[in-house]
Write a protein that holds these residues in place. Structure first.
Motif, PDB file in Angstrom:
ATOM      1  N   UNK A 123       0.785  -1.225   0.000  1.00 21.26           N
ATOM      2  CA  UNK A 123       0.000   0.000   0.000  1.00 21.26           C
ATOM      3  C   UNK A 123       0.818   1.278   0.000  1.00 21.26           C
ATOM      4  N   UNK A 124       2.127   1.182   0.208  1.00 26.58           N
ATOM      5  CA  UNK A 124       2.951   2.396   0.166  1.00 26.58           C
ATOM      6  C   UNK A 124       2.834   3.044  -1.203  1.00 26.58           C
ATOM      7  N   UNK A 125       2.726   4.363  -1.229  1.00 23.04           N
ATOM      8  CA  UNK A 125       2.441   5.074  -2.482  1.00 23.04           C
ATOM      9  C   UNK A 125       3.538   4.920  -3.528  1.00 23.04           C
ATOM     10  N   UNK A 126       4.767   4.605  -3.124  1.00 22.24           N
ATOM     11  CA  UNK A 126       5.853   4.449  -4.096  1.00 22.24           C
ATOM     12  C   UNK A 126       5.831   3.085  -4.780  1.00 22.24           C
ATOM     13  N   UNK A 127       5.117   2.124  -4.201  1.00 24.24           N
ATOM     14  CA  UNK A 127       5.127   0.746  -4.718  1.00 24.24           C
ATOM     15  C   UNK A 127       4.154   0.628  -5.887  1.00 24.24           C
ATOM     16  N   UNK A 128       4.662   0.108  -7.005  1.00 28.01           N
ATOM     17  CA  UNK A 128       3.760  -0.119  -8.140  1.00 28.01           C
ATOM     18  C   UNK A 128       3.601  -1.596  -8.472  1.00 28.01           C
ATOM     19  N   UNK A 129       4.398  -2.459  -7.824  1.00 33.75           N
ATOM     20  CA  UNK A 129       4.314  -3.883  -8.144  1.00 33.75           C
ATOM     21  C   UNK A 129       4.861  -4.722  -7.001  1.00 33.75           C
ATOM     22  N   UNK A 130       4.404  -5.979  -6.988  1.00 31.96           N
ATOM     23  CA  UNK A 130       4.807  -6.928  -5.949  1.00 31.96           C
ATOM     24  C   UNK A 130       5.124  -8.264  -6.598  1.00 31.96           C
ATOM     25  N   UNK A 131       6.274  -8.814  -6.243  1.00 39.45           N
ATOM     26  CA  UNK A 131       6.680 -10.149  -6.672  1.00 39.45           C
ATOM     27  C   UNK A 131       6.829 -10.997  -5.415  1.00 39.45           C
ATOM     28  N   UNK A 132       6.007 -12.028  -5.280  1.00 40.85           N
ATOM     29  CA  UNK A 132       6.033 -12.879  -4.085  1.00 40.85           C
ATOM     30  C   UNK A 132       6.350 -14.311  -4.510  1.00 40.85           C
ATOM     31  N   UNK A 133       7.519 -14.806  -4.112  1.00 47.07           N
ATOM     32  CA  UNK A 133       7.956 -16.155  -4.457  1.00 47.07           C
ATOM     33  C   UNK A 133       7.773 -17.064  -3.247  1.00 47.07           C
ATOM     34  N   UNK A 134       7.012 -18.128  -3.431  1.00 48.87           N
ATOM     35  CA  UNK A 134       6.731 -19.083  -2.354  1.00 48.87           C
ATOM     36  C   UNK A 134       6.359 -18.373  -1.061  1.00 48.87           C
ATOM     37  N   UNK A 135       5.387 -17.465  -1.107  1.00 44.10           N
ATOM     38  CA  UNK A 135       5.087 -16.676   0.094  1.00 44.10           C
ATOM     39  C   UNK A 135       4.505 -17.533   1.221  1.00 44.10           C
ATOM     40  N   UNK A 136       5.031 -17.312   2.421  1.00 42.69           N
ATOM     41  CA  UNK A 136       4.458 -17.952   3.608  1.00 42.69           C
ATOM     42  C   UNK A 136       3.260 -17.117   4.033  1.00 42.69           C
ATOM     43  N   UNK A 137       2.105 -17.762   4.127  1.00 43.09           N
ATOM     44  CA  UNK A 137       0.880 -17.085   4.540  1.00 43.09           C
ATOM     45  C   UNK A 137       0.198 -17.903   5.625  1.00 43.09           C
ATOM     46  N   UNK A 138      -0.488 -17.245   6.541  1.00 43.79           N
ATOM     47  CA  UNK A 138      -1.169 -17.980   7.612  1.00 43.79           C
ATOM     48  C   UNK A 138      -2.424 -18.654   7.098  1.00 43.79           C
ATOM     49  N   UNK A 139      -2.767 -19.762   7.706  1.00 48.81           N
ATOM     50  CA  UNK A 139      -4.010 -20.450   7.372  1.00 48.81           C
ATOM     51  C   UNK A 139      -5.177 -19.601   7.861  1.00 48.81           C
ATOM     52  N   UNK A 140      -6.049 -19.230   6.946  1.00 46.22           N
ATOM     53  CA  UNK A 140      -7.157 -18.349   7.310  1.00 46.22           C
ATOM     54  C   UNK A 140      -8.083 -18.984   8.343  1.00 46.22           C
ATOM     55  N   UNK A 141      -8.107 -20.309   8.394  1.00 44.37           N
ATOM     56  CA  UNK A 141      -8.961 -20.983   9.372  1.00 44.37           C
ATOM     57  C   UNK A 141      -8.442 -20.770  10.793  1.00 44.37           C
ATOM     58  N   UNK A 142      -7.128 -20.534  10.920  1.00 43.45           N
ATOM     59  CA  UNK A 142      -6.532 -20.343  12.239  1.00 43.45           C
ATOM     60  C   UNK A 142      -6.344 -18.879  12.608  1.00 43.45           C
ATOM     61  N   UNK A 143      -6.446 -17.992  11.632  1.00 45.17           N
ATOM     62  CA  UNK A 143      -6.185 -16.577  11.877  1.00 45.17           C
ATOM     63  C   UNK A 143      -7.449 -15.866  12.362  1.00 45.17           C
ATOM     64  N   UNK A 144      -7.256 -14.800  13.137  1.00 43.91           N
ATOM     65  CA  UNK A 144      -8.385 -14.012  13.614  1.00 43.91           C
ATOM     66  C   UNK A 144      -9.073 -13.301  12.451  1.00 43.91           C
ATOM     67  N   UNK A 145      -8.314 -12.921  11.451  1.00 41.24           N
ATOM     68  CA  UNK A 145      -8.875 -12.283  10.257  1.00 41.24           C
ATOM     69  C   UNK A 145      -8.001 -12.656   9.073  1.00 41.24           C
ATOM     70  N   UNK A 146      -8.576 -12.714   7.871  1.00 38.89           N
ATOM     71  CA  UNK A 146      -7.783 -13.084   6.703  1.00 38.89           C
ATOM     72  C   UNK A 146      -6.748 -12.021   6.357  1.00 38.89           C
ATOM     73  N   UNK A 147      -5.710 -12.433   5.634  1.00 41.59           N
ATOM     74  CA  UNK A 147      -4.708 -11.474   5.167  1.00 41.59           C
ATOM     75  C   UNK A 147      -5.393 -10.392   4.331  1.00 41.59           C
TER      76      UNK A 147
END
Length: 252
Positions: A123-147
């Motif tokens: 969300x930073x205003x300077x960022x125009x793109x994101x490259x995510x390789x094998x991103x670690x993400x929390x299981x939404x079933x276990x998280x208080x709120x989704x990413x």
């Protein structure tokens, strides 16, 4: 005897291998992997190992265009729950780029937990793109709120994930991409069939894919057809794109 206060750690920008261009016109911030929970200081050598090859490849592709690359050295090894320390450091790094170079576009490129940091700090205003390789993400079933995904609106996003990843569940990156694509058409995700977390089996293809995406988003270069088609495709076609084994040979 009075106790001395524990010094406050600060994130910092390192450099990718090779000389920095004379005139910087765009920056890629390399976000290494990390732990789910840890307040230990990262080891500089171990921390940068996961993004070193990526940095070399991107600089080779973009140095003549004025691309600078910096590895982000985190304050802590861990994400650390709601503190989201790695995302905080990624946001700081984007601020530092603006301070050093002015109004230049930024790509956040992260691996593992660094992929999560890249997605979260988009969300930073300077960022125009994101490259995510094998991103670690929390299981939404276990998280208080989704990413969150609203910060990805207006950014081009590419995720690449091995189908046999034993550390970061590829199904979770698919679910996040599916939610993000509802409000941002320019989200795509490539599946590296049979590859594991380190993406070593198809390393050349993954690096070629990454360089093509970064050069396109930062400098307006024409995307190779697989990237162009994936960004334009509706879900789920743009989210389960196979990474062809010939991609690296064709676009090196």
């Amino acid at each position: 005897m009075a106790q001395q206060a524990t010094p406050v750690r600060s994130a910092r920008l390192g450099r990718a291998p090779g000389p920095e261009p004379t005139a910087v016109s765009a920056v890629v911030l390399l976000l290494p992997g990390g732990d789910e929970t840890s307040h230990r200081k990262p080891s500089p050598m171990l921390a940068t190992a996961s993004v070193r090859a990526l940095g070399r490849r991107l600089l080779r592709a973009g140095r003549d265009e004025g691309l600078a690359a910096h590895v982000v050295h985190y304050r802590y090894r861990g994400w650390n729950g709601s503190d989201a320390d790695l995302a905080h450091d990624a946001h700081w790094a984007a601020e530092e780029v603006v301070r050093r170079y002015g109004d230049v576009p930024v790509c956040l490129a992260g691996f593992d937990m660094g992929g999560r940091a890249a997605l979260r700090a988009a969300g930073h205003e300077a960022v125009n793109s994101v490259l995510a390789l094998a991103p670690w993400l929390p299981d939404e079933a276990d998280a208080e709120s989704p990413e969150p995904v609203k910060q990805l609106v207006g950014r081009r996003v590419l995720i690449a994930h091995g189908t046999n990843d034993e550390r970061a569940d590829p199904e979770l990156s698919f679910r996040l991409a599916a939610r993000a694509k509802k409000s941002n058409r320019e989200v795509c995700r490539f599946e590296v069939h049979g590859d594991r977390h380190g993406l070593h089996q198809y390393r050349d293809e993954v690096l070629a894919l990454s360089a093509d995406f970064v050069m396109g988003t930062l400098f307006g270069k024409a995307f190779a057809r697989p990237v162009r088609d994936a960004l334009a495709a509706p879900p789920p076609l743009g989210l389960r794109m196979p990474l062809a084994s010939g991609f690296g040979k064709a676009y090196r």
